[in-house]
Scaffold this motif. Structure first.
Motif, PDB file in Angstrom:
ATOM      1  N   ILE A  22      36.574 -82.704  46.003  1.00 52.39           N
ATOM      2  CA  ILE A  22      35.918 -81.399  46.029  1.00 52.39           C
ATOM      3  C   ILE A  22      36.891 -80.272  46.392  1.00 52.39           C
ATOM      4  CG2 ILE A  22      35.195 -81.471  48.458  1.00 52.39           C
ATOM      5  CD1 ILE A  22      32.484 -80.306  47.460  1.00 52.39           C
ATOM      6  N   ILE A  23      37.963 -80.599  47.123  1.00 56.57           N
ATOM      7  CA  ILE A  23      38.936 -79.570  47.500  1.00 56.57           C
ATOM      8  C   ILE A  23      39.597 -78.966  46.262  1.00 56.57           C
ATOM      9  CG2 ILE A  23      40.809 -81.261  47.798  1.00 56.57           C
ATOM     10  CD1 ILE A  23      41.944 -79.487  50.001  1.00 56.57           C
ATOM     11  N   TRP A  24      39.780 -79.780  45.216  1.00 57.12           N
ATOM     12  CA  TRP A  24      40.397 -79.255  43.998  1.00 57.12           C
ATOM     13  C   TRP A  24      39.462 -78.314  43.257  1.00 57.12           C
ATOM     14  CZ3 TRP A  24      45.321 -79.367  43.837  1.00 57.12           C
ATOM     15  CH2 TRP A  24      46.026 -80.408  44.436  1.00 57.12           C
ATOM     16  N   LEU A  25      38.161 -78.577  43.306  1.00 60.04           N
ATOM     17  CA  LEU A  25      37.192 -77.646  42.720  1.00 60.04           C
ATOM     18  C   LEU A  25      37.219 -76.313  43.471  1.00 60.04           C
ATOM     19  CD1 LEU A  25      34.050 -79.890  42.019  1.00 60.04           C
ATOM     20  CD2 LEU A  25      35.539 -78.787  40.333  1.00 60.04           C
ATOM     21  N   GLN A  26      37.270 -76.406  44.803  1.00 60.29           N
ATOM     22  CA  GLN A  26      37.318 -75.191  45.616  1.00 60.29           C
ATOM     23  C   GLN A  26      38.611 -74.419  45.366  1.00 60.29           C
ATOM     24  OE1 GLN A  26      36.892 -76.947  49.482  1.00 60.29           O
ATOM     25  NE2 GLN A  26      34.698 -77.342  49.246  1.00 60.29           N
ATOM     26  N   PHE A  27      39.713 -75.152  45.215  1.00 61.12           N
ATOM     27  CA  PHE A  27      40.995 -74.496  44.930  1.00 61.12           C
ATOM     28  C   PHE A  27      40.982 -73.841  43.551  1.00 61.12           C
ATOM     29  CE2 PHE A  27      45.474 -74.631  43.435  1.00 61.12           C
ATOM     30  CZ  PHE A  27      46.022 -73.790  44.396  1.00 61.12           C
ATOM     31  N   ALA A  28      40.313 -74.482  42.586  1.00 61.13           N
ATOM     32  CA  ALA A  28      40.197 -73.912  41.237  1.00 61.13           C
ATOM     33  C   ALA A  28      39.436 -72.595  41.267  1.00 61.13           C
ATOM     34  CB  ALA A  28      39.511 -74.911  40.302  1.00 61.13           C
ATOM     35  N   VAL A  29      38.401 -72.527  42.106  1.00 61.33           N
ATOM     36  CA  VAL A  29      37.638 -71.291  42.258  1.00 61.33           C
ATOM     37  C   VAL A  29      38.532 -70.202  42.838  1.00 61.33           C
ATOM     38  CG1 VAL A  29      35.740 -70.190  43.533  1.00 61.33           C
ATOM     39  CG2 VAL A  29      35.392 -72.427  42.474  1.00 61.33           C
ATOM     40  N   ASN A  72      39.372 -76.653  54.788  1.00 56.56           N
ATOM     41  CA  ASN A  72      40.214 -77.779  54.362  1.00 56.56           C
ATOM     42  C   ASN A  72      41.458 -77.958  55.228  1.00 56.56           C
ATOM     43  OD1 ASN A  72      38.769 -78.517  51.740  1.00 56.56           O
ATOM     44  ND2 ASN A  72      39.178 -76.339  51.410  1.00 56.56           N
ATOM     45  N   THR A  73      41.409 -77.433  56.450  1.00 57.47           N
ATOM     46  CA  THR A  73      42.579 -77.509  57.331  1.00 57.47           C
ATOM     47  C   THR A  73      43.048 -78.939  57.555  1.00 57.47           C
ATOM     48  OG1 THR A  73      42.023 -75.462  58.495  1.00 57.47           O
ATOM     49  CG2 THR A  73      43.445 -77.001  59.646  1.00 57.47           C
ATOM     50  N   ALA A  74      42.119 -79.834  57.813  1.00 60.05           N
ATOM     51  CA  ALA A  74      42.495 -81.222  58.109  1.00 60.05           C
ATOM     52  C   ALA A  74      43.225 -81.863  56.937  1.00 60.05           C
ATOM     53  CB  ALA A  74      41.250 -82.030  58.464  1.00 60.05           C
ATOM     54  N   VAL A  75      42.719 -81.656  55.723  1.00 65.91           N
ATOM     55  CA  VAL A  75      43.334 -82.240  54.528  1.00 65.91           C
ATOM     56  C   VAL A  75      44.726 -81.651  54.305  1.00 65.91           C
ATOM     57  CG1 VAL A  75      43.126 -82.517  52.026  1.00 65.91           C
ATOM     58  CG2 VAL A  75      41.091 -82.654  53.465  1.00 65.91           C
ATOM     59  N   ILE A  76      44.822 -80.310  54.442  1.00 65.26           N
ATOM     60  CA  ILE A  76      46.100 -79.632  54.207  1.00 65.26           C
ATOM     61  C   ILE A  76      47.126 -80.058  55.254  1.00 65.26           C
ATOM     62  CG2 ILE A  76      47.248 -77.386  54.127  1.00 65.26           C
ATOM     63  CD1 ILE A  76      44.564 -76.233  53.108  1.00 65.26           C
ATOM     64  N   GLU A  77      46.706 -80.144  56.513  1.00 67.79           N
ATOM     65  CA  GLU A  77      47.627 -80.567  57.577  1.00 67.79           C
ATOM     66  C   GLU A  77      48.120 -81.987  57.343  1.00 67.79           C
ATOM     67  OE1 GLU A  77      45.884 -80.089  61.397  1.00 67.79           O
ATOM     68  OE2 GLU A  77      45.982 -77.905  61.365  1.00 67.79           O
ATOM     69  N   HIS A  78      47.211 -82.862  56.904  1.00 68.97           N
ATOM     70  CA  HIS A  78      47.595 -84.254  56.642  1.00 68.97           C
ATOM     71  C   HIS A  78      48.589 -84.331  55.488  1.00 68.97           C
ATOM     72  CE1 HIS A  78      47.270 -88.599  56.310  1.00 68.97           C
ATOM     73  NE2 HIS A  78      47.050 -88.465  55.010  1.00 68.97           N
ATOM     74  N   THR A  79      48.386 -83.484  54.465  1.00 65.48           N
ATOM     75  CA  THR A  79      49.243 -83.503  53.274  1.00 65.48           C
ATOM     76  C   THR A  79      50.624 -82.928  53.560  1.00 65.48           C
ATOM     77  OG1 THR A  79      47.276 -83.239  51.882  1.00 65.48           O
ATOM     78  CG2 THR A  79      49.416 -82.803  50.852  1.00 65.48           C
ATOM     79  N   LEU A  80      50.650 -81.807  54.291  1.00 63.35           N
ATOM     80  CA  LEU A  80      51.905 -81.091  54.501  1.00 63.35           C
ATOM     81  C   LEU A  80      52.587 -81.411  55.829  1.00 63.35           C
ATOM     82  CD1 LEU A  80      50.885 -77.504  53.299  1.00 63.35           C
ATOM     83  CD2 LEU A  80      52.061 -79.266  51.985  1.00 63.35           C
ATOM     84  N   GLY A  81      51.836 -81.995  56.754  1.00 66.52           N
ATOM     85  CA  GLY A  81      52.316 -82.150  58.130  1.00 66.52           C
ATOM     86  C   GLY A  81      53.678 -82.777  58.269  1.00 66.52           C
ATOM     87  N   ASP A  82      53.854 -83.995  57.729  1.00 62.09           N
ATOM     88  CA  ASP A  82      55.116 -84.725  57.907  1.00 62.09           C
ATOM     89  C   ASP A  82      56.290 -83.966  57.302  1.00 62.09           C
ATOM     90  OD1 ASP A  82      53.792 -86.719  59.221  1.00 62.09           O
ATOM     91  OD2 ASP A  82      53.544 -87.990  57.437  1.00 62.09           O
ATOM     92  N   MET A  83      56.071 -83.397  56.102  1.00 60.36           N
ATOM     93  CA  MET A  83      57.148 -82.673  55.425  1.00 60.36           C
ATOM     94  C   MET A  83      57.580 -81.450  56.227  1.00 60.36           C
ATOM     95  SD  MET A  83      57.111 -80.894  51.648  1.00 60.36           S
ATOM     96  CE  MET A  83      55.964 -79.599  52.170  1.00 60.36           C
ATOM     97  N   PRO A 102      48.580 -68.819  60.194  1.00 61.35           N
ATOM     98  CA  PRO A 102      47.873 -69.662  61.173  1.00 61.35           C
ATOM     99  C   PRO A 102      48.028 -71.153  60.886  1.00 61.35           C
ATOM    100  CG  PRO A 102      46.491 -67.823  60.499  1.00 61.35           C
ATOM    101  CD  PRO A 102      47.680 -67.830  59.590  1.00 61.35           C
ATOM    102  N   LEU A 103      48.116 -71.515  59.593  1.00 62.85           N
ATOM    103  CA  LEU A 103      48.330 -72.920  59.231  1.00 62.85           C
ATOM    104  C   LEU A 103      49.688 -73.394  59.737  1.00 62.85           C
ATOM    105  CD1 LEU A 103      47.511 -75.491  57.672  1.00 62.85           C
ATOM    106  CD2 LEU A 103      48.587 -74.490  55.647  1.00 62.85           C
ATOM    107  N   GLY A 104      50.700 -72.519  59.664  1.00 59.45           N
ATOM    108  CA  GLY A 104      52.019 -72.867  60.180  1.00 59.45           C
ATOM    109  C   GLY A 104      51.977 -73.216  61.652  1.00 59.45           C
ATOM    110  N   LEU A 105      51.213 -72.430  62.413  1.00 61.68           N
ATOM    111  CA  LEU A 105      51.064 -72.726  63.841  1.00 61.68           C
ATOM    112  C   LEU A 105      50.385 -74.068  64.064  1.00 61.68           C
ATOM    113  CD1 LEU A 105      49.994 -69.451  65.742  1.00 61.68           C
ATOM    114  CD2 LEU A 105      52.050 -70.831  66.098  1.00 61.68           C
TER     115      LEU A 105
END
Length: 447
Positions: free
Chosen positions: A2-9, A328-339, A370-373
């Motif tokens: 569903i995050i991709w649908l929201q991102f498409a919007v 979608n903070t949790a998903v984004i943090e999980h995806t980008l966190g390690d990198m 804020p996501l960076g923090l």
């Protein structure tokens, strides 16, 4: 997912809004937000009230300066500088537009300088593309170094209590200046010289065109308004006061710990954003009273109109983006966190890419910093990456880019066949990259 649908919007709203221009981004952002709330049942984030109020305050004061004739006075000073050394227009052009934006907090102030830069270049037979392209980029970089820009206020609000205004300026002013000079270096011999450019030589075969190019276009200047110089002095003092307060926050009154609001933080101190709004509007009042400038003339000023459009755009697009990020903070943090944790500089790429779509340094800062923090990036590194929000030149739809293209009668400043191979791409990429690199260097030294 569903995050991709929201991102498409989100992406569709930005693309359609960008094509609409003006307030298009703002109204389409609200359409997307309505879809998020009523279709996806997403909880709306806080609207960007602080950034909007700062834009309104700064633009109102800049428009008051314009109505009082102060802008005309500044343009005449700039014109003297640019015409004094025409052979150095590729260097002087960007330095002047940089200082103008640094002083006023908005790149829209450079519209009056671009035709002068184009004319001086053409008269000297220096390819106008060289000076115009880096001058536009320099004006954008200066937004992330100006003490009164909405973007600076946004990062200051996000990093409140962790970073002071003076610390941001110590990093971003020298970093963006070095970035600008790097852009000058790559533009110095950009494209063919005018006397070897087949397009220009073909145009010069037209007697009327040749006559217009060689004509003396320095028109007789009308007398300055009586309060023009005074208005510049008042505006300058207001900017200086904001910098002093940012450098010495203990000057501000403290009201004890308690409930925070838009003007006061949890520690009871007045927020820097509120100080900027207060000082700027007080300066506008002083200009109106001392320079006998009417409120009606301020409302009719072109800078006021540009500011109103910016407020609507940021209102819609930032509220939409913040809602998407919050959900979608949790998903984004999980995806980008390690990198990002292993290589913090990679977050600068995310800032740059989002700024390409949002066409706003303040909107990008408010939406993504804020996501960076939350990803654990330390504040000094976020400050170092701040110039990366200047990706609005990649898609050539920003008003300053279009103005530069239109003012260049030789046709050297252009949009390429493939849209992104335009005059501003190389100087923009070099300037932003160098600014971020120098920012990291300075952040390591100063912190």
């Amino acid at each position: 997912m569903i995050i991709w649908l929201q991102f498409a919007v989100l992406l569709a709203a930005i693309l359609v809004g960008a094509r609409m221009k003006g307030i298009g981004l703002g109204v389409m952002g609200m359409v997307a937000l309505a879809i998020y709330i009523f279709l996806f049942r997403m909880r709306p984030a806080d609207p960007p009230i602080d950034v909007m109020l700062i834009i309104l305050a700064v633009v109102t004061t800049a428009a008051t300066l314009q109505a009082a004739g102060g802008m005309d006075y500044l343009v005449r000073l700039a014109e003297k500088i640019l015409r004094s050394k025409p052979a150095l227009i590729v260097l002087l052009g960007p330095l002047v537009t940089y200082m103008f934006t640094l002083f006023a907090g908005t790149a829209h102030i450079t519209y009056s300088l671009l035709p002068i830069i184009a004319e001086v270049s053409t008269k000297k037979r220096i390819r106008p593309e060289r000076a115009l392209s880096i001058s536009v980029i320099a004006s954008h970089l200066a937004i992330t170094a100006s003490p009164i820009s909405a973007a600076t206020a946004a990062i200051l609000t996000i990093l409140s209590g962790k970073v002071e205004l003076l610390e941001i300026l110590k990093v971003c002013i020298p970093a963006t200046l070095v970035g600008t000079l790097a852009g000058v270096a790559v533009c110095w011999k950009q494209g063919k010289d005018l006397d070897k450019d087949p397009l220009f030589l073909e145009k010069m075969k037209d007697p009327e065109f040749a006559k217009s190019i060689n004509a003396d276009t320095e028109a007789a200047q009308a007398p300055l308004q009586p309060g023009a110089k005074t208005s510049v002095l008042i505006f300058g003092l207001a900017v200086l006061l904001i910098v002093l307060v940012g450098a010495f926050p203990d000057m501000l009154p403290s009201f004890g710990e308690g409930l925070s609001n838009l003007a006061v933080d949890a520690a009871g101190r007045i927020k820097m954003s509120a100080i900027i709004e207060l000082v700027m509007l007080a300066a506008a009042a002083a200009i109106m009273l001392l320079c006998k400038t009417s409120a009606a003339s301020v409302a009719k000023a072109s800078l006021f109109t540009s500011g109103a459009q910016a407020v609507v755009s940021i209102f819609g697009v930032v509220w939409m983006s913040a809602t998407f990020m919050q959900t979608n903070t949790a998903v984004i943090e999980h995806t980008l966190g390690d990198m990002v944790r292993s290589a913090p500089w990679t977050f600068a790429i995310a800032l740059f890419l989002l700024s390409i779509l949002l066409f706003s340094q303040a909107a990008t800062t408010k939406a993504l910093m804020p996501l960076g923090l939350s990803l654990g990036i330390i504040p000094p590194h976020l400050v170092a990456m701040f110039p990366a929000v200047n990706g609005d030149f990649v898609l050539p739809g920003y008003p300053t880019l279009l103005a530069a293209i239109n003012f260049d009668r030789t046709g050297s400043t252009h949009i390429g066949k493939y849209l992104v191979n335009h005059s501003f791409m190389i100087p923009g990429l070099v300037s932003v990259s160098v600014s971020v690199a120098v920012g990291f260097l300075l952040a390591g030294i100063l912190w």
